[in-house]
Design a protein around this motif. Structure first.
Motif, PDB file in Angstrom:
ATOM      1  N   UNK A  50      31.662  89.813  10.646  1.00 10.93           N
ATOM      2  CA  UNK A  50      30.549  90.744  10.446  1.00 10.93           C
ATOM      3  C   UNK A  50      30.043  91.413  11.718  1.00 10.93           C
ATOM      4  N   UNK A  51      30.790  91.258  12.811  1.00 18.60           N
ATOM      5  CA  UNK A  51      30.332  91.830  14.089  1.00 18.60           C
ATOM      6  C   UNK A  51      31.010  93.179  14.381  1.00 18.60           C
ATOM      7  N   UNK A  52      30.338  93.899  15.286  1.00 19.24           N
ATOM      8  CA  UNK A  52      30.948  95.135  15.802  1.00 19.24           C
ATOM      9  C   UNK A  52      31.706  94.724  17.066  1.00 19.24           C
ATOM     10  N   UNK A  53      33.012  94.893  17.012  1.00 19.62           N
ATOM     11  CA  UNK A  53      33.856  94.378  18.108  1.00 19.62           C
ATOM     12  C   UNK A  53      34.572  95.539  18.793  1.00 19.62           C
ATOM     13  N   UNK A  54      34.616  95.458  20.121  1.00 19.68           N
ATOM     14  CA  UNK A  54      35.437  96.417  20.872  1.00 19.68           C
ATOM     15  C   UNK A  54      36.569  95.637  21.522  1.00 19.68           C
ATOM     16  N   UNK A  55      37.785  96.137  21.376  1.00 18.85           N
ATOM     17  CA  UNK A  55      38.930  95.543  22.073  1.00 18.85           C
ATOM     18  C   UNK A  55      39.394  96.574  23.088  1.00 18.85           C
ATOM     19  N   UNK A  56      39.513  96.159  24.329  1.00 25.57           N
ATOM     20  CA  UNK A  56      40.032  97.089  25.344  1.00 25.57           C
ATOM     21  C   UNK A  56      41.462  96.675  25.657  1.00 25.57           C
ATOM     22  N   UNK A  57      42.370  97.604  25.478  1.00 26.80           N
ATOM     23  CA  UNK A  57      43.777  97.324  25.755  1.00 26.80           C
ATOM     24  C   UNK A  57      44.596  97.252  24.485  1.00 26.80           C
ATOM     25  N   UNK A  58      45.827  97.720  24.586  1.00 29.86           N
ATOM     26  CA  UNK A  58      46.753  97.653  23.445  1.00 29.86           C
ATOM     27  C   UNK A  58      48.123  97.179  23.929  1.00 29.86           C
ATOM     28  N   UNK A  59      48.110  96.174  24.816  1.00 28.05           N
ATOM     29  CA  UNK A  59      49.357  95.577  25.282  1.00 28.05           C
ATOM     30  C   UNK A  59      49.818  94.502  24.304  1.00 28.05           C
TER      31      UNK A  59
ATOM     32  N   UNK B 251      29.071 103.858  21.894  1.00 29.43           N
ATOM     33  CA  UNK B 251      29.438 103.044  20.730  1.00 29.43           C
ATOM     34  C   UNK B 251      28.896 101.641  20.924  1.00 29.43           C
ATOM     35  N   UNK B 252      27.921 101.293  20.105  1.00 23.64           N
ATOM     36  CA  UNK B 252      27.276  99.987  20.240  1.00 23.64           C
ATOM     37  C   UNK B 252      28.192  98.905  19.686  1.00 23.64           C
ATOM     38  N   UNK B 253      28.295  97.815  20.438  1.00 23.60           N
ATOM     39  CA  UNK B 253      29.132  96.693  19.984  1.00 23.60           C
ATOM     40  C   UNK B 253      28.443  95.362  20.277  1.00 23.60           C
ATOM     41  N   UNK B 254      28.832  94.323  19.507  1.00 21.03           N
ATOM     42  CA  UNK B 254      28.287  92.980  19.728  1.00 21.03           C
ATOM     43  C   UNK B 254      29.231  92.141  20.580  1.00 21.03           C
ATOM     44  N   UNK B 255      30.524  92.413  20.434  1.00 23.45           N
ATOM     45  CA  UNK B 255      31.530  91.584  21.109  1.00 23.45           C
ATOM     46  C   UNK B 255      32.524  92.497  21.820  1.00 23.45           C
TER      47      UNK B 255
END
Ligand code: NAP
Length: 652
Positions: free
Chosen positions: A311-320, A483-487
């Motif tokens: 249920x969180x807003x998650x940002x992932x940085x990277x696509x390796x 872009x607001x994120x929690x994680x």
């Protein structure tokens, strides 16, 4: 010629027939030549082709498949009924023919001994160290090796030193063996080399549950091997080597160790083998404001299993390679998942990527003589030197810079088609998913469709705008979007080119290794460095591979070479072995010249394979056979061998 560790067949005909249904047929036919002694099986109309993008059955027709299965059933039944005896081994010419048959290629003559050894076709463990008998037990026990790291490479060095009777000890910063397979516990973590190849050549495992096993399965394999060879009692866990100084008078390394609770201790060793990997110092991106973020943030290699993602807003940085594996796992539970992509990966179709190994195939691996060996051989050829021509630049290529040769362009076309076919009604994603660099420029990832399916979920968005900054609660991109994120999860890789950091090494004359390297690590065959006698680096500079092969192969070559260097020391009564600077430099020139001709070395590619100076410091640019040949034994002419200096004992 024997096959080790086979189980006798007690199954009835129908059970055998059922297992055969799940065979890799080219490997099975080669095995049948051993079982029947009839080489005509590979001289008829059945001729598998190199089918990297096919179903793996070498393009055999339905009729040929049915015929092969019927033949196999009769041959295996007869083998069972006659009490598991085998006819005389095939001669060299037949072995060569079998290799060409299974691979669907015309394998050059020079490869034969290399491949025969890799699959232990002649039985036993051909890479086991066999020191000259003239080297006494006392000599072996008096020579102590300190191994730094108990991951895949360090364990291998320990096993081989133990087999050779050389004294050794291991320090390991973690609380257990396994290295990268211990540290990376992110959801979806699994090997991307097929396990029937990604395993020690002398410790095949026929019960891999999946073709590409998950991290828990891999760590249990390495724990089992550690247990079998009694390694743990030689390892000091939760202990780091922080510094090593070479004592030129006594020809010894004096190492400073530090335990987790901060206690320091000094130990001595005749040689130091570093086996610390290239990918274990997580790298956070150099993004403005990263320290301001107040939500939960962690790196893929330090996964926070306590973090609530549901249920969180998650940002992932990277696509390796790491993000590629964990994004599809976490996407279903996220409220919103933003994937910040700077560069897309090439996706290589691997339909069986998440699939279980069929029970019938496991049965064949365990019961049919030579089937496991030929299966390993097929994987090995298919995924190593068989791929090399696809990633080698053609100097005459005058096509677009998104390819480097006609062959590379051909591969690109196949992969573009494969990727776009998975994207429906999303032009932006279709554009974003196609790399603008040549295939092989970066490590491509194995794909069975779950990546692009995840990216097309309604709660997932790929953001290709560059990140401008990170704030307390948001990721801000160059277009000004907040872009607001929690994680925040960093799939941003490792400090790969900072070899051997943060350890300090002081060599001859007090030379500091990191000062000598000045941000551009180099070694001879990845292992030895001028001014640093008796220091051997495993998975060192220019020993990584991008498309062709497994690091276990390299580690096995390195271990043999390092033991060869120790043997040379003991045989010649020397106490120091140091690579000649001109040999080291000439080698590096050749490596650099060839890397510049490979997909990962061309100027339009940026990646962790290139160091801060822009030099490809990570990768081996030649076919694997060249590394195998170069590391069979150290050439004494490449080294300075020194005897121990007379120690002057001060008069009392
Ligand atoms: P990686 O391949 O180095 O990927 C890092 C990712 O982060 C890249 O997409 C990179 O983009 C991106 N990135 C870095 N800094 C960034 C920034 N400031 N802003 C935006 N994006 C940024 O790391 P990894 O995925 O952890 O994999 C490292 C290696 O580990 C692999 O190549 C492979 O050899 C190994 N590995 C193997 C497996 C396996 O066997 N299954 C699994 C995981 C990893 P750019 O590409 O644009 O730099």
């Amino acid at each position: 010629m024997t096959d080790n560790n086979l189980l006798p067949i007690s199954e009835d005909d129908s059970q055998i027939a059922k297992a055969i249904e799940q065979a890799h047929l080219p490997s099975l036919i080669a095995a049948l030549v051993h079982v029947t002694g009839d080489a005509s099986l590979v001289k008829g109309d059945i001729k598998p082709v190199y089918d990297f993008f096919g179903d793996g059955q070498g393009g055999l027709t339905d009729e040929q498949r049915a015929r092969t299965k019927a033949l196999a059933l009769e041959a295996i039944k007869a083998y069972r009924d006659r009490g598991h005896t085998l006819p005389p081994a095939p001669d060299k010419a037949t072995v060569r023919a079998l290799m060409n048959f299974v691979s669907g290629a015309d394998i050059p003559e020079g490869y034969i001994p290399f491949l025969v050894e890799e699959i232990a076709l002649e039985g036993g463990d051909p890479k086991e160290p066999r020191f000259a008998p003239s080297i006494s037990d006392t000599q072996r026990k008096n020579f102590h090796v300190l191994i730094v790291g108990a991951g895949m490479s360090g364990m291998l060095a320990a096993i081989r030193l133990k087999q050779a009777g050389i004294s050794f000890s291991v320090v390991e910063k973690n609380a257990d063996v396994g290295g990268t397979w211990l540290e990376n516990t992110y959801p979806g973590c699994r090997v991307d080399n097929p396990n029937h190849m990604y395993s020690y050549s002398f410790e095949p495992f026929h019960d891999w549950p999946q073709h590409f096993s998950t991290q828990p399965v891999l760590i249990s394999y390495f724990r089992r091997v550690a247990e079998k060879y009694g390694l743990k009692k030689f390892v000091r866990f939760e202990t780091e080597m922080v510094e090593a100084r070479f004592d030129e008078v006594r020809s010894l390394w004096r190492a400073k160790l530090r335990t987790k609770d901060g206690r320091e201790e000094s130990v001595e060793a005749n040689a130091v083998v570093t086996a610390v990997g290239q990918l274990n110092r997580p790298k956070l991106p150099d993004i403005k404001g990263i320290e301001k973020f107040k939500g939960v943030a962690f790196h893929s290699a330090r996964w926070n299993h306590d973090a609530e993602l549901k249920g969180k807003r998650i940002a992932v940085i990277g696509t390796g390679a790491s993000a590629f594996q964990f994004v599809p796992e976490i996407a279903p539970e996220a409220k919103e998942l933003l994937v910040f992509q700077r560069t897309p990966p090439w996706l290589g179709a691997t339909p069986n990527y998440h699939e279980d190994v069929a029970e019938g195939k496991k049965w064949l691996l365990k019961h049919v003589p030579f089937y496991a060996k030929w299966y390993r051989f097929w994987l090995f050829w298919m995924l190593t030197d068989g791929l090399y021509p696809f990633v080698q630049a053609d100097p005459g290529w005058n096509g677009p810079s998104t390819a480097i040769s006609a062959t590379n362009q051909g591969l690109r076309d196949i992969l573009v088609q494969y990727t776009t076919a998975q994207i429906a009604n999303d032009d932006a994603l279709a554009k974003a998913a196609i790399p603008d660099y040549p295939v092989g420029g970066k490590r491509s990832v194995r794909d069975n469709g779950v990546w692009l399916a995840a990216l097309q979920r309604p709660n997932v968005k790929v953001v290709t705008q560059p990140i401008r900054e990170i704030t307390e609660d948001a990721v801000v991109t160059a277009d000004g979007a907040v872009r607001k994120v929690d994680v925040l999860i960093y799939g941003t890789g490792f400090y790969a080119s900072n070899f051997l950091e943060p350890m300090t090494f002081k060599g001859r004359g007090g030379v500091d290794l990191h000062e000598q390297w000045a941000g551009d690590a180099r070694a001879y065959l990845g292992m030895t460095i001028p001014n640093f006698p008796n220091l051997f680096v495993m998975y060192g500079p220019n020993t990584n591979i991008v498309v062709n092969g497994s690091i276990i192969f390299f580690s096995e070559c390195e271990t043999r070479y390092i033991l060869g260097a120790i043997e040379l020391l003991l045989k010649t009564g020397s106490s120091e072995i140091e690579v000649k600077k001109d040999v080291h430099d000439a080698f590096n020139e050749k490596v650099d010249a060839q890397n510049a001709r490979m997909a990962w070395g061309v100027p339009q590619v940026t990646s962790w394979y290139k160091n801060q100076k822009g030099r490809v410091s990570q990768n081996w640019p030649f076919p694997l056979i060249d590394y195998w040949k170069a590391t069979l034994a150290p050439d004494p002419g490449d080294f300075i061998l020194r005897k121990k200096k007379e120690t002057v004992v001060a008069a009392e």
